[in-house]
Design a protein around this motif. Structure first.
Motif, PDB file in Angstrom:
ATOM      1  N   CYS A  22       0.665  -1.130   0.016  1.00  0.00           N
ATOM      2  CA  CYS A  22       0.154  -0.086   0.178  1.00  0.00           C
ATOM      3  C   CYS A  22       0.813   1.230  -0.116  1.00  0.00           C
ATOM      4  O   CYS A  22       1.825   1.273   0.682  1.00  0.00           O
ATOM      5  N   GLY A  23       0.500   2.307  -0.742  1.00  0.00           N
ATOM      6  CA  GLY A  23       1.243   3.462  -0.874  1.00  0.00           C
ATOM      7  C   GLY A  23       2.417   3.601  -1.785  1.00  0.00           C
ATOM      8  O   GLY A  23       2.911   4.449  -2.052  1.00  0.00           O
ATOM      9  N   MET A  24       2.697   2.334  -2.634  1.00  0.00           N
ATOM     10  CA  MET A  24       3.739   2.044  -3.552  1.00  0.00           C
ATOM     11  C   MET A  24       3.448   2.882  -4.881  1.00  0.00           C
ATOM     12  O   MET A  24       4.349   2.815  -5.872  1.00  0.00           O
ATOM     13  N   GLY A  25       2.098   2.970  -5.192  1.00  0.00           N
ATOM     14  CA  GLY A  25       1.716   3.459  -6.485  1.00  0.00           C
ATOM     15  C   GLY A  25       1.359   2.342  -7.462  1.00  0.00           C
ATOM     16  O   GLY A  25       1.403   2.634  -8.633  1.00  0.00           O
ATOM     17  N   LYS A  26       0.699   1.411  -7.074  1.00  0.00           N
ATOM     18  CA  LYS A  26       0.228   0.470  -7.910  1.00  0.00           C
ATOM     19  C   LYS A  26      -0.851   0.787  -9.073  1.00  0.00           C
ATOM     20  O   LYS A  26      -0.621   0.621 -10.255  1.00  0.00           O
ATOM     21  N   THR A  27      -1.984   1.849  -8.364  1.00  0.00           N
ATOM     22  CA  THR A  27      -2.683   2.402  -9.609  1.00  0.00           C
ATOM     23  C   THR A  27      -2.113   3.075 -10.684  1.00  0.00           C
ATOM     24  O   THR A  27      -2.521   3.064 -11.958  1.00  0.00           O
ATOM     25  N   ALA A  28      -1.046   4.099 -10.171  1.00  0.00           N
ATOM     26  CA  ALA A  28      -0.316   4.822 -11.005  1.00  0.00           C
ATOM     27  C   ALA A  28       0.478   3.898 -12.040  1.00  0.00           C
ATOM     28  O   ALA A  28       0.487   4.034 -13.227  1.00  0.00           O
ATOM     29  N   MET A  29       1.059   2.697 -11.524  1.00  0.00           N
ATOM     30  CA  MET A  29       1.704   2.062 -12.639  1.00  0.00           C
ATOM     31  C   MET A  29       0.872   1.134 -13.598  1.00  0.00           C
ATOM     32  O   MET A  29       0.926   0.747 -14.764  1.00  0.00           O
ATOM     33  N   GLN A  30      -0.326   0.596 -13.015  1.00  0.00           N
ATOM     34  CA  GLN A  30      -1.349  -0.096 -13.780  1.00  0.00           C
ATOM     35  C   GLN A  30      -1.811   0.809 -14.676  1.00  0.00           C
ATOM     36  O   GLN A  30      -1.951   0.393 -16.017  1.00  0.00           O
ATOM     37  N   LEU A  31      -2.056   2.197 -14.520  1.00  0.00           N
ATOM     38  CA  LEU A  31      -2.548   3.059 -15.592  1.00  0.00           C
ATOM     39  C   LEU A  31      -1.712   3.447 -16.406  1.00  0.00           C
ATOM     40  O   LEU A  31      -1.960   3.544 -17.657  1.00  0.00           O
ATOM     41  N   GLU A  32      -0.351   3.579 -15.981  1.00  0.00           N
ATOM     42  CA  GLU A  32       0.852   3.757 -17.241  1.00  0.00           C
ATOM     43  C   GLU A  32       1.007   2.576 -18.113  1.00  0.00           C
ATOM     44  O   GLU A  32       1.126   2.746 -19.274  1.00  0.00           O
ATOM     45  N   TRP A  33       0.822   1.525 -17.544  1.00  0.00           N
ATOM     46  CA  TRP A  33       1.045   0.137 -18.168  1.00  0.00           C
ATOM     47  C   TRP A  33      -0.025   0.155 -19.373  1.00  0.00           C
ATOM     48  O   TRP A  33       0.051   0.129 -20.454  1.00  0.00           O
ATOM     49  N   ALA A  34      -1.304   0.392 -18.774  1.00  0.00           N
ATOM     50  CA  ALA A  34      -2.526   0.269 -19.714  1.00  0.00           C
ATOM     51  C   ALA A  34      -2.248   1.491 -20.882  1.00  0.00           C
ATOM     52  O   ALA A  34      -2.658   1.269 -22.052  1.00  0.00           O
ATOM     53  N   ARG A  35      -1.935   2.631 -20.559  1.00  0.00           N
ATOM     54  CA  ARG A  35      -1.680   3.874 -21.465  1.00  0.00           C
ATOM     55  C   ARG A  35      -0.483   3.290 -22.652  1.00  0.00           C
ATOM     56  O   ARG A  35      -0.716   3.400 -23.658  1.00  0.00           O
ATOM     57  N   GLN A  36       0.530   2.728 -22.108  1.00  0.00           N
ATOM     58  CA  GLN A  36       1.504   2.056 -22.878  1.00  0.00           C
ATOM     59  C   GLN A  36       0.774   1.130 -24.033  1.00  0.00           C
ATOM     60  O   GLN A  36       1.297   1.081 -25.142  1.00  0.00           O
TER      61      GLN A  36
END
Length: 198
Positions: A22-36
């Protein structure tokens, strides 16, 4: 920087697990992966999340400036490139319309004979790009790890058990890792997943 490196590795492999506390930025990482994935293929990505998290994911996308992300309860609700819905709505969507899928809170795969697990494995067995994210994978729950490997298409749970484990039989009916396979098992997991706590 660690988020950038994890996303780069997940994109390079195409099918990956991010187990970040928690707090490591999973949501940001998954959104960036999806964008890529969307940019690379020109096609759409589906993010499956618990209902309470779905709308939060859309808000996080806005916060990070990732456009083309929208919540949908049914396929006709949006033409966004990245569609966020909750697990209970999966039956309304045609997986073939998405080149990639993200499982947010992927510990939903934990149940060996669960209906949702079976539905997810069947629905996305042909999806080229797959990402599973969780803050709570159980590192000693080998069945959960096997289910994640099967979701990614790395190896079925049965193949994993045959390769790395022995069945005790008798009263315990427990699987235990083969003595010589302990290091090899973890090396294998590290080829398709990353775990990070701090």
């Amino acid at each position: 920087p660690f988020q950038r490196d994890i996303v780069a590795l997940a994109c390079k492999l195409g099918r990956f697990c991010i187990w970040a506390d928690c707090g490591m930025g999973k949501t940001a990482m998954q959104l960036e992966w999806a964008r890529q994935v969307c940019e690379h293929t020109g096609k759409r990505v589906l993010i499956l999340a618990p209902l309470a998290v779905s709308h939060q994911t859309v808000r996080e996308a806005e916060k990070f400036g990732i456009t083309g992300v929208a919540f949908a309860a049914r396929p006709g609700d949006t033409d966004a490139r990245i569609v966020v819905t909750n697990y209970e709505k999966l039956a309304h969507f045609d997986p073939s319309q998405f080149v990639g899928v993200v499982l947010d809170e992927s510990s939903i795969l934990k149940s060996v004979d669960g209906k949702t697990r079976s539905e997810i494995l069947a629905a996305f067995s042909w999806t080229p790009y797959r990402l599973a994210c969780s803050a709570t994978p159980a590192p000693n729950d080998f069945m959960e790890l096997g289910n994640h490997a099967e979701f990614l298409g790395v190896m079925t749970r049965e193949e994993m058990l045959a390769m790395f484990f022995v069945h005790d039989g008798g009263d315990t009916s427990q699987w235990r890792i083969k003595g010589h396979a302990q290091g090899k098992f973890l090396e294998w997991v590290c080829t398709w997943a990353v775990t990070i706590r701090k």
